[in-house]
Write a protein that holds these residues in place. Structure first.
Motif, PDB file in Angstrom:
ATOM      1  N   LEU A 137       0.922  -1.149   0.190  1.00 29.81           N
ATOM      2  CA  LEU A 137       0.159   0.059   0.157  1.00 29.81           C
ATOM      3  C   LEU A 137       0.908   0.968  -0.034  1.00 29.81           C
ATOM      4  O   LEU A 137       1.874   1.322   0.729  1.00 29.81           O
ATOM      5  N   SER A 138       0.522   2.199  -0.881  1.00 36.52           N
ATOM      6  CA  SER A 138       1.704   3.338  -0.833  1.00 36.52           C
ATOM      7  C   SER A 138       0.982   4.262  -0.223  1.00 36.52           C
ATOM      8  O   SER A 138      -0.060   4.585   0.071  1.00 36.52           O
ATOM      9  N   LEU A 139       1.938   5.289   0.042  1.00 40.53           N
ATOM     10  CA  LEU A 139       1.719   6.468   0.943  1.00 40.53           C
ATOM     11  C   LEU A 139       0.782   7.308   0.097  1.00 40.53           C
ATOM     12  O   LEU A 139      -0.028   8.074   0.633  1.00 40.53           O
ATOM     13  N   LEU A 140       0.822   7.196  -0.982  1.00 40.61           N
ATOM     14  CA  LEU A 140      -0.165   7.981  -2.153  1.00 40.61           C
ATOM     15  C   LEU A 140      -1.396   7.416  -1.760  1.00 40.61           C
ATOM     16  O   LEU A 140      -2.282   8.273  -1.649  1.00 40.61           O
ATOM     17  N   GLU A 148       6.372  12.372  -0.802  1.00 45.13           N
ATOM     18  CA  GLU A 148       6.868  13.970  -0.972  1.00 45.13           C
ATOM     19  C   GLU A 148       5.477  14.447  -0.708  1.00 45.13           C
ATOM     20  O   GLU A 148       5.617  15.733  -0.258  1.00 45.13           O
ATOM     21  N   ILE A 149       4.159  13.950  -0.883  1.00 44.92           N
ATOM     22  CA  ILE A 149       3.295  14.721  -0.682  1.00 44.92           C
ATOM     23  C   ILE A 149       2.467  14.406   0.475  1.00 44.92           C
ATOM     24  O   ILE A 149       1.369  14.780   0.837  1.00 44.92           O
ATOM     25  N   PHE A 150       2.877  13.177   1.201  1.00 40.85           N
ATOM     26  CA  PHE A 150       2.090  12.695   2.223  1.00 40.85           C
ATOM     27  C   PHE A 150       2.272  14.005   3.560  1.00 40.85           C
ATOM     28  O   PHE A 150       2.978  14.328   3.771  1.00 40.85           O
ATOM     29  N   GLU A 151       0.862  14.184   3.840  1.00 40.12           N
ATOM     30  CA  GLU A 151       0.883  15.235   5.036  1.00 40.12           C
ATOM     31  C   GLU A 151      -0.139  14.764   6.150  1.00 40.12           C
ATOM     32  O   GLU A 151      -0.535  15.702   6.868  1.00 40.12           O
ATOM     33  N   ALA A 152      -0.465  13.418   6.047  1.00 39.71           N
ATOM     34  CA  ALA A 152      -1.585  12.991   7.112  1.00 39.71           C
ATOM     35  C   ALA A 152      -0.945  12.976   8.586  1.00 39.71           C
ATOM     36  O   ALA A 152      -0.059  12.106   8.336  1.00 39.71           O
ATOM     37  N   LYS A 153      -1.457  13.299   9.200  1.00 39.96           N
ATOM     38  CA  LYS A 153      -0.916  13.334  10.724  1.00 39.96           C
ATOM     39  C   LYS A 153      -1.789  12.110  11.433  1.00 39.96           C
ATOM     40  O   LYS A 153      -2.797  12.384  11.715  1.00 39.96           O
ATOM     41  N   ILE A 154      -1.122  10.820  11.274  1.00 43.92           N
ATOM     42  CA  ILE A 154      -1.768   9.739  11.980  1.00 43.92           C
ATOM     43  C   ILE A 154      -1.046   8.792  12.849  1.00 43.92           C
ATOM     44  O   ILE A 154       0.172   8.808  12.715  1.00 43.92           O
ATOM     45  N   ALA A 183       8.745   9.808   6.411  1.00 43.89           N
ATOM     46  CA  ALA A 183       7.520  10.760   5.756  1.00 43.89           C
ATOM     47  C   ALA A 183       6.459  10.882   6.705  1.00 43.89           C
ATOM     48  O   ALA A 183       5.724  11.985   6.901  1.00 43.89           O
ATOM     49  N   ILE A 184       6.107   9.725   7.578  1.00 41.61           N
ATOM     50  CA  ILE A 184       4.927   9.728   8.466  1.00 41.61           C
ATOM     51  C   ILE A 184       5.304  10.547   9.553  1.00 41.61           C
ATOM     52  O   ILE A 184       4.598  11.614  10.226  1.00 41.61           O
ATOM     53  N   GLU A 185       6.449  10.401  10.112  1.00 40.57           N
ATOM     54  CA  GLU A 185       6.956  11.394  11.435  1.00 40.57           C
ATOM     55  C   GLU A 185       7.061  12.744  10.966  1.00 40.57           C
ATOM     56  O   GLU A 185       7.009  13.625  11.866  1.00 40.57           O
TER      57      GLU A 185
END
Lengths: 292, 286
Positions: free
Chosen positions: A92-95, A142-148, A162-164
């Motif tokens: 599953l990609s970050l996108l 590079e576009i991942f911006e969800a704070k989860i 990217a997540i952190e």
């Protein structure tokens, strides 16, 4: 599309009223079925008409009329040795994850685990094909911006970064096939009326991965993870946001017990969907068995 | 209260709206009580508003006078009332609605089912005639029939879910585009005389056949009594709405409450993303 639609609707204003008597399917949409005059519709049973198709003997692929066949002539290279035993992690990609959040298929205000990802309807896995959960890949980092608060089964270093960087936290956690069976179709599992199993520890070849703080393993020491988070931020050059100051602090620090499968439900409990009650074991022996 | 609905062929919406039972608040007025003119009315709030498609507009009318009286303008969702008018999908829906309930009772007998024919009609050899073993062979006049129709032959099948859904939007859009769709505030009539509704329909150039759709299956008394003897004026609850009935009637009259509920249900089904409801339809499954 829109242009032709408007034209069609406009044209309808000047055409006779559409009724049961003046509608038809598209020309050629239906093929008339012919009745063949024999038991199997008068066909040739898949052999074609006369000639080589019906009369020749086609040998099986690779057979060389008794010679030692080419594909057996040399010692084989076992590329796929043991493939049926290896754990598979469908990607599953970050996108895609970002898309699921943007389309409200995943609620980022709650911890996101494999159950939430599967219930989004956009991720498929099957336990009998040795799928062991999500491999989160770095496409779209590079576009991942969800704070989860994310829990996946496999993640690489750039994915964790990217997540952190986005202010979230990530854990990698192992689920054994029995637990996964409960996760892939939660409703079906609860309908079976059996107790929620306790999650098994990872097998010997996976225990190192899930105990490593660099992989954010669920069995790793939290203090080590804290250090690794800082080290990763230094390496990738971003400012690590302090979780303690976050308004969603409570959500971000939620973790499952290593024996737990579902958030809020402990192993040994039975969820009765019909009466909407949860049955909890009281027997001493059971409590000891299901204790972490 | 009386109920006069076109109960046949309502499977279309029943399937769609199985779970839904929403009661709508309606003031039941008596015969003498003519509804007051409401100058103010709430504009509609469209669900799933589109960035690119403009809402359609329709007059809100009232049935309390014979001549047309407009109460205001309502907005309609372009996905439901401005859909591509797919005649083929409409046709498929009509065909499905006719066929799924049709059972063919045409029947022919096989050679063993036809009476007689046990005896060899004439000797095998010596007569100069063709050899035969039974006078009920398919070659004989009055013999059995091979591959003939056998009774009962059901023609049941399910149209795919979204073809049914697009059938509804296509038909509603066609009705709207051809000025055959009217929205009224309610189905309350000041009179229960058939004459009143007949004249109303005539003066507004509706019909001749009209389908009235309300949000509830208990219709107001007056319209029930007035349309009871007129076979081409029919009443239907929102969950009975279907392609066949819409096409069978020239004019479609929806109450505002029915419009809200129909639009909401169709849009929700277009925007749902739980994959399990699209499982293949199976016959003989509970």
């Amino acid at each position: 599309m829109s242009g032709s639609k408007e034209k069609a609707l406009n044209l309808l204003r000047y055409l006779p009223r559409i009724s049961l008597t003046n509608i038809r399917d598209n020309p050629g949409a239906k093929m008339a079925r012919k009745r063949g005059r024999a038991q199997h519709g008068g066909d040739k049973h898949g052999d074609g008409n006369k000639g080589s198709g019906q009369r020749q003997n086609f040998m099986r692929l690779g057979y060389e009329t008794g010679n030692n066949p080419f594909y057996l002539r040399f010692p084989k290279e076992p590329y796929y040795k043991g493939h049926h035993l290896k754990r598979q992690y469908p990607p599953l990609s970050l996108l895609e994850l970002q898309k699921l959040v943007d389309l409200n298929r995943i609620d980022p205000t709650k911890p996101v685990d494999l159950v939430a990802i599967i219930n989004s309807g956009m991720y498929k896995m099957s336990v009998d094909q040795h799928h062991f959960g999500v491999n989160l890949t770095d496409e779209g980092f590079e576009i991942f911006e969800a704070k989860i608060n994310l829990e996946v089964q496999w993640a690489s270093e750039p994915v964790i970064a990217a997540i952190e960087k986005a202010g979230g936290v990530v854990t990698t956690a192992y689920y054994d096939p029995h637990s996964l069976q409960a996760i892939v179709n939660t409703k079906k599992f609860f309908e079976r009326g059996i107790p929620i199993p306790r999650r098994m520890m990872p097998p010997a070849d996976a225990i190192e991965f899930y105990s490593s703080a660099a992989n954010r393993g669920y069995l790793a020491d939290p203090e080590e993870i804290s250090k690794e988070r800082f080290a990763l931020a230094q390496k990738y050059g971003y400012l690590l946001k302090r979780i303690e100051d976050d308004p969603d602090y409570e959500m971000l620090i939620q973790r499952k017990d290593p024996r737990q499968i579902f958030f809020g439900l402990n192993p040994g409990w039975i969820v009765n969907l019909k009466d909407k009650v949860i049955l909890k074991p009281t027997d001493e022996e059971l409590l000891e068995y299901y204790a972490s | 209260m009386f109920l006069k609905v076109e109960s046949h062929k309502i499977r279309n919406f029943n399937n769609l709206f199985k779970q839904l039972r929403i009661s709508c608040a309606r003031e039941h007025s008596t015969n003498s009580d003519i509804p007051t003119v409401t100058t103010e009315f709430a504009p509609r709030k469209l669900l799933f508003e589109s960035k690119y498609l403009k809402p359609r507009q329709v007059w809100l009318e009232s049935l309390d006078t014979i001549d047309e009286r407009k109460l205001g303008i309502l907005e309609l969702h372009p996905t439901v009332f401005g859909a591509n008018p797919r005649i083929d999908i409409i046709h498929q829906n009509v065909r499905w609605q006719t066929l799924y309930r049709y059972v063919s009772f045409a029947h022919t007998k096989l050679r063993f089912e036809v009476r007689g024919g046990g005896k060899k009609p004439w000797p095998q050899k010596g007569l100069g005639r063709a050899r035969h073993g039974s006078i009920r062979s398919p070659l004989f006049k009055g013999g059995g029939v091979v591959h003939g129709p056998r009774s009962p032959t059901p023609h049941f099948f399910m149209l795919p879910f979204y073809t049914r859904l697009h059938g509804l939007t296509s038909t509603l859009s066609v009705k709207f585009a051809q000025d055959d769709l009217h929205i009224v505030d309610s189905l309350e009539l000041p009179s229960d005389e058939p004459q009143y509704i007949t004249e109303l329909v005539k003066s507004r150039l509706w019909g001749p056949s009209v389908l009235f759709v309300d949000c509830s299956d208990i219709m107001p008394r007056n319209i029930t009594a007035a349309t009871d003897s007129i076979k081409h004026f029919n009443l239907m609850p929102y969950y009975g709405l279907n392609v066949y009935s819409m096409l069978k009637h020239d004019t479609l009259v929806l109450t505002r409450a029915a419009l809200d509920i129909i639009e909401e249900k169709i849009l929700n089904n277009f925007h749902r993303h739980d994959p399990s409801f699209l499982k293949k339809f199976k016959v003989n499954q509970v």
